[in-house]
Design an enzyme around this catalytic site. Structure first.
Site, PDB file in Angstrom:
ATOM      1  CG  PHE A   1     -34.553  -2.208  -3.846  1.00 22.76           C
ATOM      2  CD1 PHE A   1     -34.739  -3.028  -3.009  1.00 22.76           C
ATOM      3  CD2 PHE A   1     -34.723  -1.238  -4.309  1.00 22.76           C
ATOM      4  CE1 PHE A   1     -36.761  -2.285  -2.765  1.00 22.76           C
ATOM      5  CE2 PHE A   1     -36.173  -0.779  -4.644  1.00 22.76           C
ATOM      6  CZ  PHE A   1     -36.862  -1.657  -3.164  1.00 22.76           C
TER       7      PHE A   1
ATOM      8  N   GLY B   1     -43.441  -2.646  -7.089  1.00 18.90           N
ATOM      9  CA  GLY B   1     -42.004  -2.305  -7.428  1.00 18.90           C
ATOM     10  C   GLY B   1     -40.567  -3.348  -6.932  1.00 18.90           C
ATOM     11  CB  ALA B   2     -39.513  -3.975  -3.999  1.00 18.02           C
TER      12      ALA B   2
ATOM     13  CD  GLN C   1     -40.034  11.075  -7.518  1.00 21.85           C
ATOM     14  OE1 GLN C   1     -40.475  11.329  -8.238  1.00 21.85           O
ATOM     15  NE2 GLN C   1     -41.059  10.460  -6.400  1.00 21.85           N
TER      16      GLN C   1
ATOM     17  N   GLY D   1     -46.238   1.456  -4.260  1.00 20.13           N
ATOM     18  CA  GLY D   1     -46.459   1.450  -3.097  1.00 20.13           C
ATOM     19  C   GLY D   1     -46.749  -0.145  -2.065  1.00 20.13           C
TER      20      GLY D   1
ATOM     21  CE1 TYR E   1     -34.341   0.089 -10.257  1.00 17.39           C
ATOM     22  CE2 TYR E   1     -34.758   2.293 -11.042  1.00 17.39           C
ATOM     23  CZ  TYR E   1     -35.382   0.624 -11.390  1.00 17.39           C
ATOM     24  OH  TYR E   1     -36.087   0.601 -12.370  1.00 17.39           O
TER      25      TYR E   1
ATOM     26  CG  ASP F   1     -31.065   1.755 -18.679  1.00 14.25           C
ATOM     27  OD1 ASP F   1     -30.297   2.609 -18.224  1.00 14.25           O
ATOM     28  OD2 ASP F   1     -31.941   1.264 -19.238  1.00 14.25           O
TER      29      ASP F   1
END
Ligand SMILES: CC(C)(COP(=O)(O)OP(=O)(O)OC[C@H]1O[C@@H](n2cnc3c(N)ncnc32)[C@H](O)[C@@H]1OP(=O)(O)O)[C@@H](O)C(=O)NCCC(=O)NCCS
Length: 166
Positions: free
Chosen positions: A143, A106-107, A135, A102, A140, A130
């Protein structure tokens, strides 16, 4: 206080034991399999650590791959050469430790993968991912990634699109 992260290739100094993203196979991969894949060069693994620490806050794997031209959406396939497969860079796994989820890490790892693919000296049409479930696929799609017709859990984003937005 905002935590700063450093992204680097996975090395022996990194502490893999405490990594916990909430998905056991992704934790296990980092601890048991990633090193072997790196040795064989079947996938490379990049990790993000809080600055000055060896604790792993997140990781992803990156390898060369291809996808069938027939699985590309028609509007994209029309503009590609008539070879049966299209070259991609594949993010096989991406996971962030629960403590750091959060915070846009990850981004950041996803764009780091795109950046490495863009800087490679080979023709790579898209970044492909993949997703382990719906979820993850939604993450993905957030983005701009688009699912292949053959499998909604495999998605891609053309690198030219990413380069243009940089
Ligand atoms: C999925 C995961 C990688 C996301 O990483 P994260 O660091 O928590 O996510 P970020 O903070 O970078 O999120 C970036 C953006 O994506 C959005 N987002 C996050 N998860 C999302 C989801 N499941 N669906 C849609 N959007 C999502 C966030 O709201 C944020 O949006 P914003 O930039 O507009 O504010 C992480 O939660 C994780 O490791 N989960 C367990 C393993 C997993 O599911 N891996 C997926 C690959 S198989």
């Amino acid at each position: 206080m905002t935590v700063q992260f450093e992204i680097a290739a996975l090395a022996s100094r990194h502490d893999r034991k405490s990594f916990s993203c909430g998905v056991a196979p992704l934790d296990r991969y980092l601890k048991e399999q990633a090193g072997q894949d790196i040795k064989r060069r079947s996938a490379l693994c990049y990790v993000a650590c809080p600055q000055g620490e060896d604790r792993i806050a997140g990781y992803y794997t990156l390898s060369a791959g291809d996808v069938a031209l027939k699985d590309m959406p028609d509007d994209i396939a029309r503009r590609l050469p008539r070879y049966p497969v299209v070259p991609v860079a594949r993010v096989g796994r991406l996971a962030i430790d629960k403590e750091f989820q959060g915070n846009r890490l990850g981004a950041a790892l996803l764009w780091d993968a795109a950046d490495r693919a863009l800087r490679s000296e080979m023709g790579v049409f898209a970044l492909a991912v993949d997703a382990k479930d719906e979820q993850a696929a939604a993450f993905y799609r957030h983005f701009g990634f688009v699912a292949f017709a053959s499998n909604p859990l495999q998605l891609f984003l053309p690198l030219a699109t990413i380069a243009k937005s940089e």
